[in-house]
Write an enzyme that holds these catalytic residues in place. Structure first.
Site, PDB file in Angstrom:
ATOM      1  N   HIS A 161       3.241   4.276   6.077  1.00  0.00           N
ATOM      2  CA  HIS A 161       3.558   4.263   4.650  1.00  0.00           C
ATOM      3  C   HIS A 161       5.053   4.585   4.526  1.00  0.00           C
ATOM      4  CE1 HIS A 161      -0.728   4.510   4.082  1.00  0.00           C
ATOM      5  NE2 HIS A 161      -0.664   4.741   2.783  1.00  0.00           N
ATOM      6  N   HIS A 206      -7.711   3.296   2.792  1.00  0.00           N
ATOM      7  CA  HIS A 206      -8.072   4.525   3.516  1.00  0.00           C
ATOM      8  C   HIS A 206      -9.575   4.681   3.344  1.00  0.00           C
ATOM      9  CE1 HIS A 206      -3.772   5.730   3.562  1.00  0.00           C
ATOM     10  NE2 HIS A 206      -3.757   4.961   2.492  1.00  0.00           N
ATOM     11  N   GLU A 246       6.864   4.532  -0.919  1.00  0.00           N
ATOM     12  CA  GLU A 246       5.898   4.627  -2.029  1.00  0.00           C
ATOM     13  C   GLU A 246       6.507   5.588  -3.052  1.00  0.00           C
ATOM     14  OE1 GLU A 246       2.215   6.588  -0.974  1.00  0.00           O
ATOM     15  OE2 GLU A 246       1.117   5.809  -2.719  1.00  0.00           O
TER      16      GLU A 246
HETATM   17  N1  ADE Z   1      -3.567   8.731   1.724  1.00  0.00           N
HETATM   18  C1  ADE Z   1      -4.455   8.051   0.987  1.00  0.00           C
HETATM   19  N2  ADE Z   1      -3.846   7.295   0.086  1.00  0.00           N
HETATM   20  C2  ADE Z   1      -2.515   7.478   0.254  1.00  0.00           C
HETATM   21  C3  ADE Z   1      -1.355   6.964  -0.371  1.00  0.00           C
HETATM   22  N3  ADE Z   1      -1.408   6.096  -1.384  1.00  0.00           N
HETATM   23  N4  ADE Z   1      -0.163   7.399   0.049  1.00  0.00           N
HETATM   24  C4  ADE Z   1      -0.080   8.264   1.052  1.00  0.00           C
HETATM   25  N5  ADE Z   1      -1.132   8.780   1.673  1.00  0.00           N
HETATM   26  C5  ADE Z   1      -2.349   8.392   1.279  1.00  0.00           C
HETATM   27 ZN    ZN Z   2      -2.182   4.163   1.453  1.00  0.00          ZN
END
Ligand code: ADE
Ligand code: ZN
Length: 335
Positions: free
Chosen positions: A194, A16, A197
Protein backbone atom coordinates in the site's frame (compact mmCIF):
# COMPACT_ATOMS: atom_id res chain seq x y z
CA UNK A 1 -25.07 -1.12 -17.24
CA UNK A 2 -25.64 -2.99 -13.98
CA UNK A 3 -26.20 -6.15 -15.99
CA UNK A 4 -23.08 -5.47 -18.08
CA UNK A 5 -20.98 -5.06 -14.91
CA UNK A 6 -22.47 -8.14 -13.28
CA UNK A 7 -21.51 -10.36 -16.21
CA UNK A 8 -18.14 -8.73 -16.90
CA UNK A 9 -15.39 -11.27 -16.19
CA UNK A 10 -12.95 -9.62 -13.80
CA UNK A 11 -10.22 -10.17 -11.23
CA UNK A 12 -10.09 -8.59 -7.80
CA UNK A 13 -6.52 -7.66 -6.84
CA UNK A 14 -6.95 -5.65 -3.65
CA UNK A 15 -8.99 -6.97 -0.77
CA UNK A 16 -8.19 -7.85 2.81
CA UNK A 17 -9.89 -11.06 3.85
CA UNK A 18 -10.43 -9.63 7.36
CA UNK A 19 -12.21 -6.71 5.66
CA UNK A 20 -14.78 -9.02 4.05
CA UNK A 21 -16.12 -10.01 7.49
CA UNK A 22 -19.86 -9.32 7.27
CA UNK A 23 -21.64 -8.50 10.57
CA UNK A 24 -23.93 -11.53 10.29
CA UNK A 25 -21.00 -13.95 10.07
CA UNK A 26 -19.13 -12.03 12.79
CA UNK A 27 -22.05 -12.60 15.18
CA UNK A 28 -22.26 -16.26 14.26
CA UNK A 29 -18.54 -16.92 14.81
CA UNK A 30 -18.41 -14.81 18.00
CA UNK A 31 -21.29 -16.88 19.37
CA UNK A 32 -19.81 -20.28 18.62
CA UNK A 33 -16.43 -19.18 20.06
CA UNK A 34 -18.11 -17.69 23.17
CA UNK A 35 -16.56 -14.30 22.56
CA UNK A 36 -18.50 -11.18 23.40
CA UNK A 37 -18.43 -8.27 20.99
CA UNK A 38 -19.42 -4.72 21.95
CA UNK A 39 -22.49 -4.73 19.68
CA UNK A 40 -25.87 -6.30 20.21
CA UNK A 41 -27.20 -6.29 16.64
CA UNK A 42 -26.11 -6.14 13.02
CA UNK A 43 -27.68 -2.67 12.89
CA UNK A 44 -25.50 -1.48 15.76
CA UNK A 45 -22.40 -2.79 14.01
CA UNK A 46 -23.29 -1.07 10.78
CA UNK A 47 -23.93 2.19 12.61
CA UNK A 48 -20.39 2.04 14.01
CA UNK A 49 -18.96 1.98 10.48
CA UNK A 50 -18.56 5.75 10.12
CA UNK A 51 -14.95 6.75 9.61
CA UNK A 52 -13.03 10.01 9.50
CA UNK A 53 -9.73 8.48 8.40
CA UNK A 54 -7.83 5.23 7.93
CA UNK A 55 -6.94 4.86 11.64
CA UNK A 56 -10.59 5.18 12.68
CA UNK A 57 -11.43 2.27 10.44
CA UNK A 58 -8.41 0.16 11.43
CA UNK A 59 -9.35 0.30 15.12
CA UNK A 60 -12.75 -1.29 14.36
CA UNK A 61 -11.35 -3.67 11.75
CA UNK A 62 -8.77 -5.16 14.14
CA UNK A 63 -11.45 -5.48 16.82
CA UNK A 64 -13.74 -7.45 14.46
CA UNK A 65 -10.92 -9.86 13.58
CA UNK A 66 -10.55 -10.86 17.27
CA UNK A 67 -13.40 -13.37 17.04
CA UNK A 68 -11.50 -15.49 14.50
CA UNK A 69 -9.95 -18.35 16.45
CA UNK A 70 -10.20 -21.70 14.68
CA UNK A 71 -9.23 -22.93 11.24
CA UNK A 72 -12.94 -23.31 10.46
CA UNK A 73 -13.46 -19.59 11.18
CA UNK A 74 -10.84 -18.60 8.61
CA UNK A 75 -12.33 -21.12 6.20
CA UNK A 76 -15.87 -19.74 6.61
CA UNK A 77 -14.68 -16.14 6.26
CA UNK A 78 -12.82 -16.91 3.05
CA UNK A 79 -15.42 -19.18 1.49
CA UNK A 80 -18.13 -16.63 2.17
CA UNK A 81 -16.10 -13.99 0.27
CA UNK A 82 -15.47 -16.39 -2.62
CA UNK A 83 -19.19 -17.17 -2.91
CA UNK A 84 -19.80 -13.45 -3.36
CA UNK A 85 -17.09 -13.44 -6.04
CA UNK A 86 -18.96 -16.13 -7.94
CA UNK A 87 -22.14 -14.03 -7.90
CA UNK A 88 -20.24 -11.10 -9.42
CA UNK A 89 -18.33 -13.02 -12.08
CA UNK A 90 -15.02 -12.39 -10.33
CA UNK A 91 -13.01 -15.12 -12.05
CA UNK A 92 -9.76 -14.65 -10.15
CA UNK A 93 -8.83 -13.04 -6.84
CA UNK A 94 -5.60 -12.12 -5.02
CA UNK A 95 -6.41 -12.20 -1.33
CA UNK A 96 -4.46 -10.26 1.30
CA UNK A 97 -4.36 -11.58 4.82
CA UNK A 98 -2.77 -10.05 7.93
CA UNK A 99 -1.14 -12.91 9.88
CA UNK A 100 0.10 -10.62 12.66
CA UNK A 101 -3.46 -9.59 13.59
CA UNK A 102 -3.94 -13.21 14.59
CA UNK A 103 -0.51 -14.47 15.69
CA UNK A 104 -0.29 -11.53 18.13
CA UNK A 105 -3.37 -13.03 19.85
CA UNK A 106 -1.84 -16.49 20.08
CA UNK A 107 -3.47 -17.98 16.96
CA UNK A 108 -0.91 -20.00 15.00
CA UNK A 109 0.15 -19.05 11.49
CA UNK A 110 -0.83 -22.56 10.44
CA UNK A 111 -4.42 -22.15 11.67
CA UNK A 112 -4.82 -18.95 9.68
CA UNK A 113 -3.31 -20.10 6.41
CA UNK A 114 -4.83 -23.57 6.49
CA UNK A 115 -8.37 -22.22 6.81
CA UNK A 116 -7.88 -19.63 4.09
CA UNK A 117 -6.07 -22.01 1.75
CA UNK A 118 -8.65 -24.81 2.06
CA UNK A 119 -11.46 -22.38 1.24
CA UNK A 120 -9.56 -21.22 -1.87
CA UNK A 121 -8.99 -24.80 -2.97
CA UNK A 122 -12.69 -25.68 -2.49
CA UNK A 123 -13.82 -22.55 -4.32
CA UNK A 124 -11.59 -23.43 -7.26
CA UNK A 125 -13.19 -26.89 -7.37
CA UNK A 126 -16.82 -25.89 -6.68
CA UNK A 127 -17.11 -22.35 -8.07
CA UNK A 128 -14.35 -22.29 -10.68
CA UNK A 129 -12.64 -19.25 -9.12
CA UNK A 130 -8.85 -19.08 -8.97
CA UNK A 131 -7.11 -17.34 -6.07
CA UNK A 132 -3.70 -16.65 -4.72
CA UNK A 133 -2.53 -15.25 -1.42
CA UNK A 134 -0.70 -12.08 -0.41
CA UNK A 135 0.75 -12.10 3.10
CA UNK A 136 0.70 -8.53 4.37
CA UNK A 137 2.99 -7.10 7.02
CA UNK A 138 1.43 -4.59 9.40
CA UNK A 139 3.38 -1.37 9.03
CA UNK A 140 2.51 -0.03 12.50
CA UNK A 141 4.55 -2.93 13.92
CA UNK A 142 8.34 -3.21 13.77
CA UNK A 143 10.45 -4.63 10.99
CA UNK A 144 11.63 -7.24 13.47
CA UNK A 145 8.03 -8.43 13.94
CA UNK A 146 7.68 -8.69 10.15
CA UNK A 147 10.82 -10.86 10.11
CA UNK A 148 9.19 -13.21 12.65
CA UNK A 149 6.15 -13.48 10.36
CA UNK A 150 8.35 -14.14 7.34
CA UNK A 151 10.01 -16.98 9.21
CA UNK A 152 6.65 -18.42 10.32
CA UNK A 153 5.43 -18.37 6.73
CA UNK A 154 8.25 -20.44 5.26
CA UNK A 155 6.75 -23.92 5.91
CA UNK A 156 3.66 -22.72 3.99
CA UNK A 157 5.54 -20.98 1.19
CA UNK A 158 3.85 -23.00 -1.54
CA UNK A 159 0.53 -21.35 -0.63
CA UNK A 160 1.80 -17.75 -0.67
CA UNK A 161 2.60 -15.82 -3.84
CA UNK A 162 3.33 -12.30 -2.64
CA UNK A 163 3.89 -10.05 0.33
CA UNK A 164 2.11 -6.78 1.00
CA UNK A 165 2.37 -3.87 3.41
CA UNK A 166 -0.76 -2.45 5.03
CA UNK A 167 -2.20 -0.74 8.14
CA UNK A 168 -1.43 2.82 9.35
CA UNK A 169 0.47 4.51 6.55
CA UNK A 170 1.35 7.93 7.98
CA UNK A 171 4.53 7.80 10.05
CA UNK A 172 5.37 4.30 8.81
CA UNK A 173 7.28 4.81 5.54
CA UNK A 174 8.09 1.92 3.21
CA UNK A 175 11.83 2.35 3.96
CA UNK A 176 11.15 1.01 7.48
CA UNK A 177 10.69 -2.43 5.85
CA UNK A 178 13.60 -2.41 3.39
CA UNK A 179 15.44 -5.40 4.85
CA UNK A 180 12.41 -7.64 5.38
CA UNK A 181 11.23 -6.97 1.83
CA UNK A 182 14.67 -7.93 0.50
CA UNK A 183 14.61 -11.12 2.57
CA UNK A 184 11.05 -11.93 1.44
CA UNK A 185 11.93 -11.50 -2.24
CA UNK A 186 14.99 -13.71 -1.69
CA UNK A 187 12.54 -16.39 -0.47
CA UNK A 188 10.61 -16.11 -3.73
CA UNK A 189 7.73 -13.84 -2.73
CA UNK A 190 6.65 -11.02 -5.05
CA UNK A 191 6.70 -7.58 -3.39
CA UNK A 192 3.59 -5.38 -3.27
CA UNK A 193 2.64 -2.55 -0.89
CA UNK A 194 0.00 0.00 0.00
CA UNK A 195 1.37 3.44 -0.84
CA UNK A 196 -0.10 6.88 -1.41
CA UNK A 197 -3.46 6.18 0.23
CA UNK A 198 -2.96 8.72 3.03
CA UNK A 199 0.82 9.00 2.61
CA UNK A 200 2.27 11.42 0.10
CA UNK A 201 4.04 10.83 -3.21
CA UNK A 202 7.39 10.38 -1.43
CA UNK A 203 6.03 7.16 0.15
CA UNK A 204 5.15 5.89 -3.33
CA UNK A 205 8.70 6.71 -4.51
CA UNK A 206 10.07 4.73 -1.54
CA UNK A 207 7.77 1.80 -2.25
CA UNK A 208 8.88 1.53 -5.88
CA UNK A 209 12.57 2.41 -5.41
CA UNK A 210 13.39 0.95 -1.99
CA UNK A 211 10.92 -1.95 -1.67
CA UNK A 212 10.98 -2.68 -5.40
CA UNK A 213 7.29 -3.45 -5.52
CA UNK A 214 5.62 -4.78 -8.67
CA UNK A 215 2.17 -3.25 -8.13
CA UNK A 216 0.94 -0.30 -6.06
CA UNK A 217 -2.04 -0.67 -3.72
CA UNK A 218 -4.07 2.57 -3.94
CA UNK A 219 -1.43 5.03 -5.24
CA UNK A 220 -3.84 7.99 -5.29
CA UNK A 221 -1.25 10.47 -4.09
CA UNK A 222 1.16 9.55 -6.88
CA UNK A 223 -0.74 12.22 -8.80
CA UNK A 224 0.94 14.87 -6.63
CA UNK A 225 4.15 14.33 -8.62
CA UNK A 226 4.13 14.26 -12.46
CA UNK A 227 7.62 12.78 -12.54
CA UNK A 228 6.40 9.88 -10.40
CA UNK A 229 3.43 9.32 -12.71
CA UNK A 230 5.81 9.08 -15.68
CA UNK A 231 8.03 6.67 -13.76
CA UNK A 232 5.09 4.39 -12.87
CA UNK A 233 3.99 4.36 -16.51
CA UNK A 234 7.54 3.63 -17.72
CA UNK A 235 7.86 0.75 -15.27
CA UNK A 236 4.46 -0.56 -16.43
CA UNK A 237 3.08 -0.86 -12.88
CA UNK A 238 -0.62 -0.98 -12.09
CA UNK A 239 -2.51 0.78 -9.31
CA UNK A 240 -5.14 -1.21 -7.41
CA UNK A 241 -7.69 1.54 -6.80
CA UNK A 242 -10.57 1.21 -4.32
CA UNK A 243 -13.22 3.89 -4.93
CA UNK A 244 -15.71 3.11 -2.13
CA UNK A 245 -12.86 2.70 0.35
CA UNK A 246 -11.47 6.09 -0.67
CA UNK A 247 -14.88 7.63 -0.09
CA UNK A 248 -15.46 5.90 3.27
CA UNK A 249 -12.01 6.86 4.59
CA UNK A 250 -12.28 10.39 3.21
CA UNK A 251 -9.31 10.01 0.90
CA UNK A 252 -11.70 11.71 -1.56
CA UNK A 253 -14.53 14.02 -0.54
CA UNK A 254 -16.94 12.47 -2.99
CA UNK A 255 -16.82 9.86 -5.76
CA UNK A 256 -17.31 12.63 -8.31
CA UNK A 257 -13.94 13.99 -7.16
CA UNK A 258 -12.26 10.59 -7.50
CA UNK A 259 -9.10 10.66 -9.67
CA UNK A 260 -9.68 7.26 -11.34
CA UNK A 261 -10.57 8.64 -14.78
CA UNK A 262 -7.77 11.16 -14.60
CA UNK A 263 -5.37 8.33 -13.83
CA UNK A 264 -6.60 6.41 -16.87
CA UNK A 265 -6.32 9.49 -19.09
CA UNK A 266 -2.74 10.04 -17.94
CA UNK A 267 -1.92 6.50 -19.11
CA UNK A 268 -1.76 4.82 -15.70
CA UNK A 269 -2.94 1.21 -15.53
CA UNK A 270 -5.82 1.19 -13.07
CA UNK A 271 -7.87 -1.64 -11.57
CA UNK A 272 -11.05 -1.43 -9.48
CA UNK A 273 -11.27 -3.23 -6.13
CA UNK A 274 -13.28 -3.38 -2.91
CA UNK A 275 -10.47 -3.24 -0.25
CA UNK A 276 -12.70 -4.03 2.77
CA UNK A 277 -16.17 -4.60 1.31
CA UNK A 278 -17.94 -5.39 4.60
CA UNK A 279 -16.90 -1.99 5.99
CA UNK A 280 -17.10 0.30 2.97
CA UNK A 281 -20.56 -0.37 1.62
CA UNK A 282 -19.99 -2.53 -1.42
CA UNK A 283 -18.41 -5.47 -3.14
CA UNK A 284 -16.29 -5.08 -6.24
CA UNK A 285 -19.25 -4.79 -8.64
CA UNK A 286 -20.71 -2.00 -6.52
CA UNK A 287 -17.35 -0.24 -6.88
CA UNK A 288 -17.52 -0.58 -10.68
CA UNK A 289 -21.10 0.60 -10.68
CA UNK A 290 -20.70 3.63 -8.42
CA UNK A 291 -17.52 4.86 -10.06
CA UNK A 292 -19.15 4.44 -13.48
CA UNK A 293 -22.07 6.59 -12.34
CA UNK A 294 -19.91 9.24 -10.66
CA UNK A 295 -17.41 9.65 -13.50
CA UNK A 296 -19.58 8.75 -16.46
CA UNK A 297 -17.41 5.80 -17.47
CA UNK A 298 -18.28 4.04 -20.72
CA UNK A 299 -18.51 0.30 -21.34
CA UNK A 300 -15.14 0.61 -23.06
CA UNK A 301 -13.63 2.16 -19.89
CA UNK A 302 -15.05 -0.66 -17.78
CA UNK A 303 -13.69 -3.21 -20.25
CA UNK A 304 -10.28 -1.52 -19.95
CA UNK A 305 -10.43 -1.74 -16.14
CA UNK A 306 -11.36 -5.43 -16.24
CA UNK A 307 -8.62 -6.08 -18.81
CA UNK A 308 -6.07 -4.44 -16.49
CA UNK A 309 -7.29 -6.64 -13.64
CA UNK A 310 -6.15 -9.76 -15.51
CA UNK A 311 -3.11 -8.25 -17.21
CA UNK A 312 -1.67 -6.97 -13.93
CA UNK A 313 -2.61 -10.01 -11.86
CA UNK A 314 0.15 -12.32 -10.65
CA UNK A 315 -1.09 -15.18 -12.84
CA UNK A 316 1.15 -16.81 -15.43
CA UNK A 317 0.79 -15.70 -19.06
CA UNK A 318 -1.24 -18.78 -20.06
CA UNK A 319 -3.87 -18.25 -17.40
CA UNK A 320 -4.00 -14.52 -18.11
CA UNK A 321 -4.68 -15.29 -21.76
CA UNK A 322 -7.52 -17.69 -20.95
CA UNK A 323 -9.28 -15.04 -18.84
CA UNK A 324 -8.53 -12.22 -21.31
CA UNK A 325 -10.04 -14.25 -24.16
CA UNK A 326 -13.16 -14.87 -22.07
CA UNK A 327 -13.36 -11.15 -21.29
CA UNK A 328 -12.89 -10.09 -24.89
CA UNK A 329 -15.63 -12.36 -26.18
CA UNK A 330 -17.97 -11.06 -23.44
CA UNK A 331 -17.21 -7.47 -24.41
CA UNK A 332 -17.65 -8.07 -28.14
CA UNK A 333 -21.09 -9.62 -27.64
CA UNK A 334 -22.30 -7.14 -25.01
CA UNK A 335 -20.82 -3.75 -25.93
N1 ADE B 1 -5.91 -2.80 6.05
C1 ADE B 1 -7.15 -3.06 5.62
N2 ADE B 1 -7.57 -2.11 4.80
C2 ADE B 1 -6.57 -1.21 4.68
C3 ADE B 1 -6.40 0.00 3.97
N3 ADE B 1 -7.35 0.52 3.19
N4 ADE B 1 -5.24 0.66 4.11
C4 ADE B 1 -4.28 0.17 4.88
N5 ADE B 1 -4.39 -0.95 5.58
C5 ADE B 1 -5.53 -1.64 5.48
ZN1 ZN C 1 -6.06 -2.17 1.31
Amino acid sequence: MEEFIRGLPKAELHLHIEGTFEPQLMFEIAKRNHISIPFSSVKEIEAAYEFDCLQDFLDIYYQGAQVLIKEQDFYDLTYSYLKKCAEQNVRHTEIMFDPQTHTERGISFETVISGINKACRDAQRDLGISSLLIMSYLRHLSEEAAFTTLKESLPFKEHITAIGLDSSEKGNPPSKFKKVFEASVAEGYIALAHAGEEGNADYVWEAIDILNIKRIDHGNNALQDPELVTEIINRDMALTVCPLSNKALQVVSDLKAHPLKKMMDLGLKVTVNSDDPAYFGGQVNQNYHEIHKALNLSKKDLYELAKNSFNYSLLNENKKKTYLDELESYYLTNK
